[in-house]
Design an enzyme around this catalytic site. Structure first.
Site, PDB file in Angstrom:
ATOM      1  N   SER A  65      -6.821   4.432  -4.716  1.00  0.00           N
ATOM      2  CA  SER A  65      -5.487   3.808  -4.740  1.00  0.00           C
ATOM      3  C   SER A  65      -5.484   2.332  -5.101  1.00  0.00           C
ATOM      4  O   SER A  65      -4.403   1.761  -5.309  1.00  0.00           O
ATOM      5  CB  SER A  65      -4.804   3.985  -3.387  1.00  0.00           C
ATOM      6  OG  SER A  65      -4.382   5.307  -3.255  1.00  0.00           O
ATOM      7  N   LYS A  68      -3.619   1.533  -8.166  1.00  0.00           N
ATOM      8  CA  LYS A  68      -2.153   1.424  -8.192  1.00  0.00           C
ATOM      9  C   LYS A  68      -1.702  -0.017  -8.451  1.00  0.00           C
ATOM     10  O   LYS A  68      -0.585  -0.249  -8.925  1.00  0.00           O
ATOM     11  CB  LYS A  68      -1.576   1.935  -6.864  1.00  0.00           C
ATOM     12  CG  LYS A  68      -1.832   3.430  -6.616  1.00  0.00           C
ATOM     13  CD  LYS A  68      -1.461   3.839  -5.193  1.00  0.00           C
ATOM     14  CE  LYS A  68      -1.723   5.319  -4.934  1.00  0.00           C
ATOM     15  NZ  LYS A  68      -1.539   5.679  -3.506  1.00  0.00           N
ATOM     16  N   TYR A 190      -2.720  10.079 -13.534  1.00  0.00           N
ATOM     17  CA  TYR A 190      -2.844   9.541 -12.165  1.00  0.00           C
ATOM     18  C   TYR A 190      -4.236   9.820 -11.582  1.00  0.00           C
ATOM     19  O   TYR A 190      -4.870   8.930 -10.999  1.00  0.00           O
ATOM     20  CB  TYR A 190      -1.743  10.144 -11.283  1.00  0.00           C
ATOM     21  CG  TYR A 190      -1.871   9.765  -9.838  1.00  0.00           C
ATOM     22  CD1 TYR A 190      -1.458   8.515  -9.372  1.00  0.00           C
ATOM     23  CD2 TYR A 190      -2.420  10.644  -8.897  1.00  0.00           C
ATOM     24  CE1 TYR A 190      -1.592   8.161  -8.041  1.00  0.00           C
ATOM     25  CE2 TYR A 190      -2.563  10.296  -7.570  1.00  0.00           C
ATOM     26  CZ  TYR A 190      -2.144   9.058  -7.142  1.00  0.00           C
ATOM     27  OH  TYR A 190      -2.291   8.699  -5.818  1.00  0.00           O
ATOM     28  N   TYR A 242      -0.481   1.240   3.669  1.00  0.00           N
ATOM     29  CA  TYR A 242       0.370   2.347   4.159  1.00  0.00           C
ATOM     30  C   TYR A 242       0.906   1.996   5.551  1.00  0.00           C
ATOM     31  O   TYR A 242       1.334   0.870   5.757  1.00  0.00           O
ATOM     32  CB  TYR A 242      -0.413   3.671   4.137  1.00  0.00           C
ATOM     33  CG  TYR A 242      -1.194   3.834   2.861  1.00  0.00           C
ATOM     34  CD1 TYR A 242      -0.532   3.972   1.646  1.00  0.00           C
ATOM     35  CD2 TYR A 242      -2.581   3.782   2.846  1.00  0.00           C
ATOM     36  CE1 TYR A 242      -1.236   4.081   0.455  1.00  0.00           C
ATOM     37  CE2 TYR A 242      -3.291   3.886   1.664  1.00  0.00           C
ATOM     38  CZ  TYR A 242      -2.610   4.035   0.475  1.00  0.00           C
ATOM     39  OH  TYR A 242      -3.308   4.133  -0.683  1.00  0.00           O
ATOM     40  N   VAL A 260      -8.966   5.428  -0.814  1.00  0.00           N
ATOM     41  CA  VAL A 260      -9.717   6.366   0.031  1.00  0.00           C
ATOM     42  C   VAL A 260     -11.187   6.508  -0.376  1.00  0.00           C
ATOM     43  O   VAL A 260     -11.942   7.206   0.291  1.00  0.00           O
ATOM     44  CB  VAL A 260      -9.057   7.768   0.127  1.00  0.00           C
ATOM     45  CG1 VAL A 260      -7.760   7.725   0.897  1.00  0.00           C
ATOM     46  CG2 VAL A 260      -8.899   8.407  -1.231  1.00  0.00           C
TER      47      VAL A 260
HETATM   48  N1  GLN Z   1      -6.188   9.717  -5.404  1.00  0.00           N
HETATM   49  C1  GLN Z   1      -5.803   9.656  -4.037  1.00  0.00           C
HETATM   50  C2  GLN Z   1      -4.615  10.546  -3.787  1.00  0.00           C
HETATM   51  O1  GLN Z   1      -3.730  10.581  -4.580  1.00  0.00           O
HETATM   52  C3  GLN Z   1      -5.531   8.222  -3.681  1.00  0.00           C
HETATM   53  C4  GLN Z   1      -5.205   8.051  -2.242  1.00  0.00           C
HETATM   54  C5  GLN Z   1      -5.663   6.746  -1.679  1.00  0.00           C
HETATM   55  O2  GLN Z   1      -6.604   6.118  -2.130  1.00  0.00           O
HETATM   56  N2  GLN Z   1      -5.029   6.380  -0.589  1.00  0.00           N
HETATM   57  O3  GLN Z   1      -4.536  11.227  -2.788  1.00  0.00           O
END
Ligand code: GLN
Length: 306
Positions: A65, A68, A190, A242, A260
């Site tokens: 993530s 992003k 994505y 988050y 993650v």
């Molecule tokens: N690729 C992961 C997902 O879409 C990214 C989630 C994350 O890093 N929090 O679930």
């Protein structure tokens, strides 16, 4: 760079490495379940061009993530405020992959860092660029000052094959006309952006434009306007972790973004960017030791955005 930061991250590395192992690697993406959980690295990059690191700071890992932030920067530099008709700017208070708010809020995700919001951003990116995957890599390589950055196809395919929840988010938002492109193509882009692999050193360098008023300190290129860079930092501070964003602001006090894969990048505007990697995650999907490290960094160094 002053030896002060070098001493501080050396000390933090030793202290944090000695803490009891807590949390698990992300296993809902099978390709991430095989990562050695003991790896741990820290890197700092300053806006005047110096980099220091300790531990596994030159090992590649899945940025997930954290990507992003790059896609958001690419889209707001072209769309500006028009983006905010399609995605909000409020903390969600829900998990990164939650579906619950979307129905109440008519398919407009709370912010660009939960998965739903990031899917909207990537959808806009696909409409702006005819070759979105190439464009993302080009952007990240320029920001990080190296061409040695690639997609890990294994991770991307593994996530695509186990991506029912992200598919659900994509189709649900499409039912509210908040996704323009085909959902399968959107998930492909994505999952690739999440599957980019980078080192702590590369990540720290690549976030310097956000610590430097939107300007890449190496090339001098204005990537975002001063105001856009400030706003992106504000979003990282309020939404970058988050439903742990408040706790992170309280304990660490830097704008930042987690993934993650166990990475976190955070920054002090006007000074530096710092990246940490430790794959064991807490229940919010954020790196346990990553947060410990950054909390100690702002405490021991005394630097702060407040
Ligand atoms: N690729 C992961 C997902 O879409 C990214 C989630 C994350 O890093 N929090 O679930």
């Amino acid at each position: 760079m002053n030896t002060r930061y070098k001493d501080i991250i050396g000390q933090i590395y030793r202290e944090v490495k000695a803490l009891p192992a807590d949390g698990n690697v992300a296993d809902y993406i099978p390709a991430l379940a095989n990562v050695d959980p003991e790896q741990f690295g820290i890197a700092i990059a300053t806006i005047d061009g110096e980099v220091i690191g300790v531990g596994d700071y030159q090992s590649k890992f899945s940025i997930q993530s954290i990507s992003k932030v790059f896609t958001l920067a690419m889209v707001i530099r072209h769309m500006g405020d028009r983006l905010w008709r399609h995605v909000g700017k409020e903390p969600s208070g829900t998990a990164f992959n939650s579906l619950v708010q979307l129905e109440w809020e008519n398919g407009i995700p709370r912010n660009p860092f939960i998965n739903a919001g990031a899917l909207v951003v990537t959808d806009k990116l696909m409409s702006l660029y005819s070759h979105p995957k190439e464009a993302i890599l080009k952007f990240v390589r320029e920001a990080a000052r190296t061409d040695d950055i690639y997609y890990d196809k294994n991770v991307a395919v593994s996530e695509l094959e186990h991506g029912s929840r992200n598919q659900a988010l994509g189709y649900f938002m499409k039912s509210f006309n908040n996704i323009d492109n085909d959902v399968d193509s959107l998930l492909d882009v994505y999952c690739h952006q999440c599957g980019i692999t980078m080192t702590c050193e590369e990540l720290a360098r690549s976030f310097l434009f956000l610590a430097n008023h939107g300007i890449n300190p190496h090339s001098g290129e204005q990537i975002l306007s001063v105001s856009q860079a400030k706003r992106l930092n504000a979003l990282m501070l309020t939404c970058g972790f988050y439903d742990e964003s408040g706790e992170f602001a309280f304990r660490v006090g830097m704008p930042g973004k987690s993934g993650v894969g166990g990475g976190i990048v955070a920054l002090i505007p006007g000074q530096l960017s710092i990246a940490v990697w430790s794959p064991r995650l807490n229940k919010y999907g954020n790196s346990n030791l990553g947060i410990e490290t950054l909390e100690r960094f702002t405490t021991y160094s005394g630097i702060s955005i407040f």
